[in-house]
Design a protein around this motif. Structure first.
Motif, mmCIF file in Angstrom:
data_model
loop_
_atom_site.group_PDB
_atom_site.id
_atom_site.type_symbol
_atom_site.label_atom_id
_atom_site.label_comp_id
_atom_site.label_asym_id
_atom_site.label_seq_id
_atom_site.Cartn_x
_atom_site.Cartn_y
_atom_site.Cartn_z
ATOM 1 N N SER A 183 0.833 -1.200 0.000
ATOM 2 C CA SER A 183 0.000 0.000 0.000
ATOM 3 C C SER A 183 0.874 1.258 0.000
ATOM 4 O O SER A 183 0.588 2.227 -0.719
ATOM 5 C CB SER A 183 -0.921 -0.002 1.221
ATOM 6 O OG SER A 183 -1.712 1.168 1.262
ATOM 7 N N THR A 184 1.948 1.221 0.783
ATOM 8 C CA THR A 184 2.879 2.352 0.825
ATOM 9 C C THR A 184 3.563 2.548 -0.532
ATOM 10 O O THR A 184 3.735 3.679 -0.999
ATOM 11 C CB THR A 184 3.949 2.126 1.910
ATOM 12 O OG1 THR A 184 3.304 1.992 3.187
ATOM 13 C CG2 THR A 184 4.931 3.295 1.961
ATOM 14 N N GLN A 185 3.927 1.443 -1.171
ATOM 15 C CA GLN A 185 4.580 1.517 -2.479
ATOM 16 C C GLN A 185 3.628 2.082 -3.540
ATOM 17 O O GLN A 185 4.033 2.881 -4.386
ATOM 18 C CB GLN A 185 5.076 0.128 -2.898
ATOM 19 C CG GLN A 185 6.267 -0.376 -2.107
ATOM 20 C CD GLN A 185 6.673 -1.780 -2.504
ATOM 21 O OE1 GLN A 185 6.269 -2.766 -1.888
ATOM 22 N NE2 GLN A 185 7.471 -1.887 -3.555
ATOM 23 N N PHE A 186 2.368 1.660 -3.477
ATOM 24 C CA PHE A 186 1.376 2.186 -4.417
ATOM 25 C C PHE A 186 1.167 3.689 -4.190
ATOM 26 O O PHE A 186 1.038 4.458 -5.150
ATOM 27 C CB PHE A 186 0.048 1.448 -4.279
ATOM 28 C CG PHE A 186 -0.062 0.234 -5.151
ATOM 29 C CD1 PHE A 186 -0.272 0.354 -6.513
ATOM 30 C CD2 PHE A 186 0.057 -1.044 -4.612
ATOM 31 C CE1 PHE A 186 -0.372 -0.750 -7.329
ATOM 32 C CE2 PHE A 186 -0.042 -2.171 -5.415
ATOM 33 C CZ PHE A 186 -0.255 -2.028 -6.781
ATOM 34 N N GLU A 187 1.118 4.113 -2.942
ATOM 35 C CA GLU A 187 0.954 5.533 -2.639
ATOM 36 C C GLU A 187 2.100 6.350 -3.229
ATOM 37 O O GLU A 187 1.886 7.442 -3.763
ATOM 38 C CB GLU A 187 0.898 5.748 -1.121
ATOM 39 C CG GLU A 187 -0.409 5.319 -0.475
ATOM 40 C CD GLU A 187 -0.411 5.543 1.022
ATOM 41 O OE1 GLU A 187 0.507 6.233 1.528
ATOM 42 O OE2 GLU A 187 -1.315 5.030 1.697
ATOM 43 N N LYS A 188 3.293 5.813 -3.148
ATOM 44 C CA LYS A 188 4.463 6.492 -3.713
ATOM 45 C C LYS A 188 4.335 6.614 -5.227
ATOM 46 O O LYS A 188 4.651 7.661 -5.816
ATOM 47 C CB LYS A 188 5.743 5.729 -3.351
ATOM 48 C CG LYS A 188 7.016 6.389 -3.856
ATOM 49 C CD LYS A 188 8.241 5.570 -3.469
ATOM 50 C CE LYS A 188 9.512 6.180 -4.044
ATOM 51 N NZ LYS A 188 10.714 5.371 -3.703
ATOM 52 N N LEU A 189 3.848 5.547 -5.856
ATOM 53 C CA LEU A 189 3.650 5.585 -7.311
ATOM 54 C C LEU A 189 2.642 6.660 -7.699
ATOM 55 O O LEU A 189 2.852 7.420 -8.650
ATOM 56 C CB LEU A 189 3.164 4.226 -7.821
ATOM 57 C CG LEU A 189 4.147 3.052 -7.779
ATOM 58 C CD1 LEU A 189 3.478 1.799 -8.335
ATOM 59 C CD2 LEU A 189 5.417 3.360 -8.571
ATOM 60 N N PHE A 190 1.542 6.735 -6.950
ATOM 61 C CA PHE A 190 0.506 7.722 -7.266
ATOM 62 C C PHE A 190 1.005 9.151 -7.025
ATOM 63 O O PHE A 190 0.629 10.072 -7.752
ATOM 64 C CB PHE A 190 -0.754 7.453 -6.444
ATOM 65 C CG PHE A 190 -1.508 6.233 -6.885
ATOM 66 C CD1 PHE A 190 -1.910 6.094 -8.212
ATOM 67 C CD2 PHE A 190 -1.804 5.212 -5.996
ATOM 68 C CE1 PHE A 190 -2.593 4.967 -8.635
ATOM 69 C CE2 PHE A 190 -2.495 4.092 -6.402
ATOM 70 C CZ PHE A 190 -2.889 3.960 -7.730
ATOM 71 N N GLU A 191 1.842 9.332 -6.012
ATOM 72 C CA GLU A 191 2.426 10.662 -5.771
ATOM 73 C C GLU A 191 3.329 11.076 -6.928
ATOM 74 O O GLU A 191 3.280 12.226 -7.391
ATOM 75 C CB GLU A 191 3.216 10.654 -4.455
ATOM 76 C CG GLU A 191 2.345 10.597 -3.208
ATOM 77 C CD GLU A 191 3.164 10.423 -1.938
ATOM 78 O OE1 GLU A 191 4.424 10.352 -2.044
ATOM 79 O OE2 GLU A 191 2.566 10.359 -0.853
ATOM 80 N N ASN A 192 4.154 10.144 -7.393
ATOM 81 C CA ASN A 192 5.027 10.435 -8.532
ATOM 82 C C ASN A 192 4.207 10.716 -9.793
ATOM 83 O O ASN A 192 4.533 11.622 -10.582
ATOM 84 C CB ASN A 192 5.966 9.258 -8.793
ATOM 85 C CG ASN A 192 7.027 9.108 -7.718
ATOM 86 O OD1 ASN A 192 7.266 10.037 -6.937
ATOM 87 N ND2 ASN A 192 7.663 7.954 -7.652
ATOM 88 N N LEU A 193 3.138 9.959 -9.971
ATOM 89 C CA LEU A 193 2.254 10.171 -11.116
ATOM 90 C C LEU A 193 1.615 11.548 -11.089
ATOM 91 O O LEU A 193 1.528 12.232 -12.110
ATOM 92 C CB LEU A 193 1.162 9.095 -11.132
ATOM 93 C CG LEU A 193 1.421 7.861 -11.973
ATOM 94 C CD1 LEU A 193 0.390 6.783 -11.681
ATOM 95 C CD2 LEU A 193 1.434 8.196 -13.451
ATOM 96 N N THR A 194 1.183 11.962 -9.904
ATOM 97 C CA THR A 194 0.552 13.274 -9.766
ATOM 98 C C THR A 194 1.511 14.395 -10.150
ATOM 99 O O THR A 194 1.132 15.336 -10.862
ATOM 100 C CB THR A 194 0.067 13.490 -8.314
ATOM 101 O OG1 THR A 194 -0.916 12.494 -7.986
ATOM 102 C CG2 THR A 194 -0.562 14.874 -8.145
#
Length: 219
Positions: A183-194
């Motif tokens: 979940s933490t890794q996915f959150e990081k991906l979404f932050e980078n995407l944003t």
């Protein structure tokens, strides 16, 4: 072409200064005005075409990048919610379970295709942001771990027909340390995407403005 027209207008302006009749001077004046207008129009058209083409290419390139990032984000969200959908149908008819598994595999293939497009985009763009490469590598790492997590979850649920037991197993998996780390890794991906999407939006606005300015030169 411009040089020839310039010679003509220069000759006409010289002729106007010579001893000519008033009628001839008026005629020469009209010709000079027309020649100047033709040169101005031709210069504008050629200049507009010269600047419009690269501006249009840049605009299309940035738009493609925007759409690619948006599609990747949407598919990533869909893929991440697979365990929740499995929880909802746990212990139900095997038809629903097989449908969800089939849908997951389909989403996974689409994600792989989008990652391949991102990789090609990076390879073809010398000015590609390093953040895009980071997103690509982090996505591959996260998705590899996620696929293993899902495979383990399926193995636990295989053959379980009691709904409550199936839901308890799914809930335990979703509460595990591995799930929290993912979940933490996915959150990081979404932050980078944003951040990448925000940059792409800014560049698209700039490219659109430059294209409009280039098109104005043709008017």
């Amino acid at each position: 072409m411009f040089e020839s027209l310039s010679h003509v207008t220069h000759w006409l302006s010289t002729q106007l200064g010579a001893h000519q009749s008033i009628a001839k001077k008026i005629s020469m004046g009209y010709i000079l005005a027309l020649g100047t207008a033709v040169i101005g129009t031709a210069s504008g058209l050629v200049g507009g075409l010269y600047y419009a083409r690269p501006a249009r290419i840049q605009s299309q390139h940035v738009l493609y990048k925007k759409q690619l990032l948006n599609d990747f984000e949407n598919e990533l969200l869909t893929l991440e919610t697979h365990p929740l959908r499995m929880f909802a149908i746990a212990g139900e008819s095997s038809i629903w379970v097989q449908y969800e598994i089939s849908q997951y595999n389909s989403d996974l293939r689409l994600i792989a295709q989008l990652l391949n497009e991102i990789e090609q985009l990076i390879a073809s763009d010398s000015q590609a942001s390093p953040a895009l490469t980071v997103l690509l590598n982090d996505s591959k790492t996260t998705l590899a771990s996620y696929q293993q997590f899902i495979q383990d979850l399926w193995a636990q649920l295989e053959g379980v027909k009691e709904k409550q037991i199936a839901r308890d197993l799914t809930s335990a998996a979703l509460s595990s340390g591995e799930a929290n780390q993912l979940s933490t890794q996915f959150e990081k991906l979404f932050e980078n995407l944003t951040r990448l999407q925000h940059t792409a939006d800014q560049r698209y606005d700039l490219a659109t403005t430059q294209l409009e300015q280039a098109e104005q030169l043709r008017i």
